[in-house]
Design an enzyme around this catalytic site. Structure first.
Site, PDB file in Angstrom:
ATOM      1  N   ILE A  35       0.824  -1.204   0.000  1.00  0.00           N
ATOM      2  CA  ILE A  35       0.000   0.000   0.000  1.00  0.00           C
ATOM      3  C   ILE A  35       0.855   1.250   0.000  1.00  0.00           C
ATOM      4  CG2 ILE A  35      -1.647   1.315   1.394  1.00  0.00           C
ATOM      5  CD1 ILE A  35      -2.771  -1.448   2.295  1.00  0.00           C
ATOM      6  N   TYR A  75      -1.942  -6.850  16.580  1.00  0.00           N
ATOM      7  CA  TYR A  75      -1.904  -5.898  15.463  1.00  0.00           C
ATOM      8  C   TYR A  75      -3.132  -4.986  15.506  1.00  0.00           C
ATOM      9  CZ  TYR A  75      -2.289  -4.299  10.608  1.00  0.00           C
ATOM     10  OH  TYR A  75      -2.441  -3.531   9.472  1.00  0.00           O
ATOM     11  N   LYS A 134      -3.377  -0.806  16.099  1.00  0.00           N
ATOM     12  CA  LYS A 134      -4.118   0.100  15.227  1.00  0.00           C
ATOM     13  C   LYS A 134      -5.256   0.806  15.971  1.00  0.00           C
ATOM     14  CE  LYS A 134      -1.800  -0.362  11.435  1.00  0.00           C
ATOM     15  NZ  LYS A 134      -0.943   0.764  10.986  1.00  0.00           N
TER      16      LYS A 134
END
Length: 323
Positions: A39, A192, A196
């Protein structure tokens, strides 16, 4: 997303947004972390094609050179610089921040980088959990070093600086507790998601503090949906037969990583996006980037909870994030 607040609008320009023709970015300088693959690379490629002076930031000088060559092969007149950034080392982050702050101007940053290892035992060179250290602490330390430059550029050239934070749909799926950012969940994917979720809490609070202080900088949250290698176009040295291929069970419903970059690019370039907005794919896993309602659990968890997270992260990162 499963739990959302409705305090943010979806915007009037969403239906006509064309990812192939973002607003021209000539004269603007934007930084993308994690820019050598996935990305981050495609966000940088799209920004460069729109005329931005793009700074690729990642930990490997060799891969940075390869990513820069891949962008120039597609847009020969692009302005592309590179800065080595190791998010797992506070010392290296400080060096990169000083280099970025010294640029003639700095208009925006896409905080996209971070380790993708799901190991919950791995640590940064400073002894912090790897996922928390690279996705949260490293970026907070970087931002503390470059926020004055973002503010100064916006004040000198007009317009608004942008800080864009990359999140994930896993935050809504796993609903991790963020009260103690340093507590590591047992499962890597939940760790994870927690990193975030902490990122989202900080990002929304950063925007509130920027607005309260009258700073010409906006903090925006994005998530990319699901981007998979099988649907990602080839780029020499970035996505080709020489690079690792990751199988993904979501491939039939997902998109390429070029499309997964669209929310970040829109958040950086769309003048209609406002601080505190959340930009994500229209269909959840894929689709055009649109503004969606903000998730209440991270956008508005209560002043005391936000203060605890902010202060704890500052302590762990060893900096004060002053606005």
């Amino acid at each position: 997303m499963t739990e959302q607040a409705t305090t943010r609008r979806t915007g009037t320009g969403d239906a006509t947004w064309d990812p192939a023709r973002p607003p021209r970015q000539d004269g603007r300088t934007v930084v993308v972390t994690g820019a050598t693959a996935g990305i981050g690379y495609f966000a940088a490629e799209q920004l460069a094609a729109a005329g931005a002076d793009v700074v690729l930031a990642s930990r490997s000088a060799a891969r940075l050179a390869g990513a820069r060559e891949a962008i120039l092969a597609r847009t020969p007149d692009a302005h592309v610089r590179t800065v080595v950034l190791e998010l797992g080392s506070f010392g290296a982050v400080d060096e990169a921040a000083a280099e970025l702050a010294a640029l003639p101007r700095l208009d925006g940053v896409f905080l996209n980088g971070g380790a993708m290892s799901m190991s919950t035992r791995a640590r940064t060179s400073d002894g912090h959990p790897l996922l928390l250290g690279t996705h949260v602490l490293g970026h907070v330390r970087l931002l503390a070093g470059i926020l004055p430059a973002l503010t100064a550029t916006a004040a000198e050239h007009g317009g608004e600086g942008r800080v864009v934070h990359a999140s994930t749909g896993f935050v809504a799926r796993f609903r991790p507790d963020v009260d103690d950012p340093a507590r590591v969940p047992r499962l890597g994917v939940v760790a994870y998601a927690k990193a975030k979720a902490v990122t989202e809490v900080l990002a929304f609070e950063l925007d509130r503090r920027l607005r309260a202080a009258g700073r010409p900088v906006a903090s925006v949250v994005t998530h990319p949906g699901v981007g998979v290698d099988a649907r990602t176009p080839h780029r020499p040295g970035v996505r080709d037969d020489s690079t690792p291929y990751r199988r993904n069970p979501y491939t039939p419903w997902a998109q390429g990583k070029d499309a997964a970059a669209w929310p970040g690019v829109r958040a950086l370039t769309d003048p209609g996006v406002r601080g505190g907005d959340y930009v994500a794919p229209r269909e959840g896993m894929r689709g055009l980037p649109v503004r969606v309602p903000t998730p209440a659990r991270t956008a508005d968890p209560g002043a005391e909870a936000v203060s605890r997270v902010w202060e704890r992260v500052e302590a762990l990162a060893g900096v004060e994030l002053r606005v």
